[in-house]
Enzyme design. Sequence first.
Site, PDB file in Angstrom:
ATOM      1  N   LYS A   1     -17.523 -14.244  -9.209  1.00 49.48           N
ATOM      2  CA  LYS A   1     -17.906 -14.091 -10.616  1.00 49.48           C
ATOM      3  C   LYS A   1     -16.851 -14.658 -11.574  1.00 49.48           C
ATOM      4  CE  LYS A   1     -21.024 -11.791 -12.048  1.00 49.48           C
ATOM      5  NZ  LYS A   1     -22.385 -12.281 -12.270  1.00 49.48           N
TER       6      LYS A   1
ATOM      7  N   SER B   1     -31.796 -15.812 -15.292  1.00 46.56           N
ATOM      8  CA  SER B   1     -31.709 -14.431 -15.773  1.00 46.56           C
ATOM      9  C   SER B   1     -30.975 -14.361 -17.102  1.00 46.56           C
ATOM     10  CB  SER B   1     -30.945 -13.588 -14.750  1.00 46.56           C
ATOM     11  OG  SER B   1     -29.584 -13.989 -14.752  1.00 46.56           O
TER      12      SER B   1
ATOM     13  N   GLY C   1       0.846  -1.191   0.000  1.00 46.39           N
ATOM     14  CA  GLY C   1       0.000   0.000   0.000  1.00 46.39           C
ATOM     15  C   GLY C   1       0.876   1.234   0.000  1.00 46.39           C
TER      16      GLY C   1
ATOM     17  N   GLU D   1       4.389 -11.023  -5.897  1.00 43.67           N
ATOM     18  CA  GLU D   1       3.272 -11.276  -6.818  1.00 43.67           C
ATOM     19  C   GLU D   1       3.515 -10.750  -8.227  1.00 43.67           C
ATOM     20  OE1 GLU D   1       3.421  -9.143  -4.372  1.00 43.67           O
ATOM     21  OE2 GLU D   1       2.167  -7.368  -4.610  1.00 43.67           O
TER      22      GLU D   1
ATOM     23  N   CYS E   1       5.404  -5.637   1.700  1.00 45.98           N
ATOM     24  CA  CYS E   1       5.737  -4.207   1.633  1.00 45.98           C
ATOM     25  C   CYS E   1       5.082  -3.445   2.790  1.00 45.98           C
ATOM     26  CB  CYS E   1       5.368  -3.668   0.255  1.00 45.98           C
ATOM     27  SG  CYS E   1       6.055  -2.058  -0.071  1.00 45.98           S
ATOM     28  N   TYR E   2       4.049  -2.630   2.535  1.00 45.33           N
ATOM     29  CA  TYR E   2       3.391  -1.933   3.652  1.00 45.33           C
ATOM     30  C   TYR E   2       2.896  -2.943   4.686  1.00 45.33           C
ATOM     31  CZ  TYR E   2      -0.183   0.458   6.378  1.00 45.33           C
ATOM     32  OH  TYR E   2      -0.926   0.935   7.421  1.00 45.33           O
TER      33      TYR E   2
ATOM     34  N   HIS F   1       7.847  -7.329  -3.689  1.00 45.63           N
ATOM     35  CA  HIS F   1       6.547  -7.840  -4.158  1.00 45.63           C
ATOM     36  C   HIS F   1       6.717  -9.195  -4.854  1.00 45.63           C
ATOM     37  CE1 HIS F   1       4.017  -4.332  -3.313  1.00 45.63           C
ATOM     38  NE2 HIS F   1       5.163  -3.672  -3.405  1.00 45.63           N
TER      39      HIS F   1
ATOM     40  N   VAL G   1     -24.305 -14.899 -16.681  1.00 48.89           N
ATOM     41  CA  VAL G   1     -23.288 -15.954 -16.656  1.00 48.89           C
ATOM     42  C   VAL G   1     -23.556 -16.962 -15.540  1.00 48.89           C
ATOM     43  CG1 VAL G   1     -21.668 -14.481 -15.378  1.00 48.89           C
ATOM     44  CG2 VAL G   1     -20.789 -16.416 -16.604  1.00 48.89           C
ATOM     45  N   ASP G   2     -24.054 -16.521 -14.378  1.00 50.30           N
ATOM     46  CA  ASP G   2     -24.231 -17.457 -13.260  1.00 50.30           C
ATOM     47  C   ASP G   2     -25.342 -18.464 -13.553  1.00 50.30           C
ATOM     48  OD1 ASP G   2     -22.455 -15.651 -12.095  1.00 50.30           O
ATOM     49  OD2 ASP G   2     -24.113 -14.416 -11.382  1.00 50.30           O
TER      50      ASP G   2
END
Length: 512
Positions: free
Chosen positions: A368, A229, A56, A178, A89-90, A176, A232-233
């Site tokens: 999702k 509906s 952050g 990631e 990091c933070y 980091h 996608v779900d």
Amino acid sequence: MASLPNVAIIELGSQYTLLIERTLRELGVRSVILDSRNAASWLKKNPLKAVILSGGASSVYNSDAPQPPAEVLSLMRQDGQPIALLGICYGMQWLAHRLGGEVKAVLGNREYGEAEINLDERGHLFFADTPRRQRVWMSHGDSVISVPEGFSILGHTDTGTIAAMARGAMLGVQFHPEVTHTPYGKTMLTNFLRLAGCENDWMPSSIISSIREDVSARLPNGRVIFGFSGGVDSTTVSAILAPVLKERLLAVTLDGGQLREGELDEIKKHAADAGVNLKVMDARQEFQSAMAGVIDSEEKRSRFKKVYVSLFVRAAQDFGATAVLQGTLATDRIESGATGGALIKSHHNVGLDMGDLLQLHPVDCLFKYEVQALAREVGLPESVSNRQPFPGPGLFLRVVGVPATPEKLAIVRFADARVREILMRHGVYDRLSQLIVAYLGVNTVGVKGDARVYGGAIVVRAVETIDFMTARGIHFSDEIEDEISTTLTRHPEIVRVWYDPTKKPPATTEME
Ligand code: XMP
């Protein structure tokens, strides 16, 4: 059936939070991203094996610096072992500061970009299978200059910054792992997941089989209806279950005046793609009388829910069904307060009273993007997997500040269709996670054909997000905004167009 993720990422203002989530998923492990302000209630209610504190931009000394809940320091796994905790990091600086270490802005020790680190000889499982000297990605002003009691320093950068510290399964890294610029970052995260005892829980094909097995076991015979509906779900769950339930399954769509232009045709196409029979019920009368005079968004949801339930119970009786299926997602439950957090909004498909009908929510632990991956796995077309979400109460939630009368719904339906056309023509629509076009019942003055007009406004909002828990507001180009404003204000009832790029949080995706 899938359960909720065992890993939580607490978002502390990093640009890389979604990247952490995606990298973990690539490694076969699901995670949930929590806002630091409401993470505590989730942590209390849901068992975890690991927590990651993101990076952050803040300094731990800023009065408004994000604070992870103190519980992260003492959380236990279900087997009584402490969870694994990784501060990035933070996140590392917060850990050090909180536990009695020292954090400082050291002039000359700011590192932005690539840095070399040298690991301590003793090694730590986090760095297993990575070289002792290696490249990492750093981006920090403050540094940990002394680690808290009981922690060991695992390595330094060439400039002397403490690169990593650990006390058992509690770790902090200044860099980091990631990002791809840390070449061994994925290995480190794999090691972290191993340390946490996380098992692979993200494998689309096995999730599909377990949904099929679970629903077959709970519903060995009898008929079932599905609130369909066309999104996608519901399309994905239908496609997963159609081969198992066959003619015992009926998809039901309620046309209550909440649908967008052309939506009914799309719903029919998606039902055909999923291989399910579809019944469309014309429920415009019922919904319009229930919504008459209502402005408050929770009141709208509650009334929508009531009509929705009574019509589904009726549809179930007509079909002789004993069960109802829903495409409810984890986020619907989270926002409805069903997982321990605050009620943000009551989703129409959570906590329904449907009497004796068995209710099945086979994807209510998935997010999702995970359901989108299942859609691809079962071979549904891109038009399904990439379809933007649209809320169950639909356009009722897109008329804000005045009652959603058929006239106002017609205005917002017009505006939504035109904005979609313009964004598609400019090749922008498919890049958005969701477009929200709403009618705002705030009258303002305009001039049309030399005459004064006094009417409502349209707000155009688009967001980019992976999981809809947090989202970035999109800014359109001047050319696109001009075209949208010009097109929409040709409608006699639309005086102005406003653009809303507010982030979530503090805003939500929808206006209501
Ligand atoms: P918010 O506005 O909560 O939206 O950031 C997150 C996602 O959920 C959708 N949404 C709903 N879906 N019933 C639904 O079926 C609802 O009441 C509802 N409210 C929000 C929203 O469109 C977005 O995709």
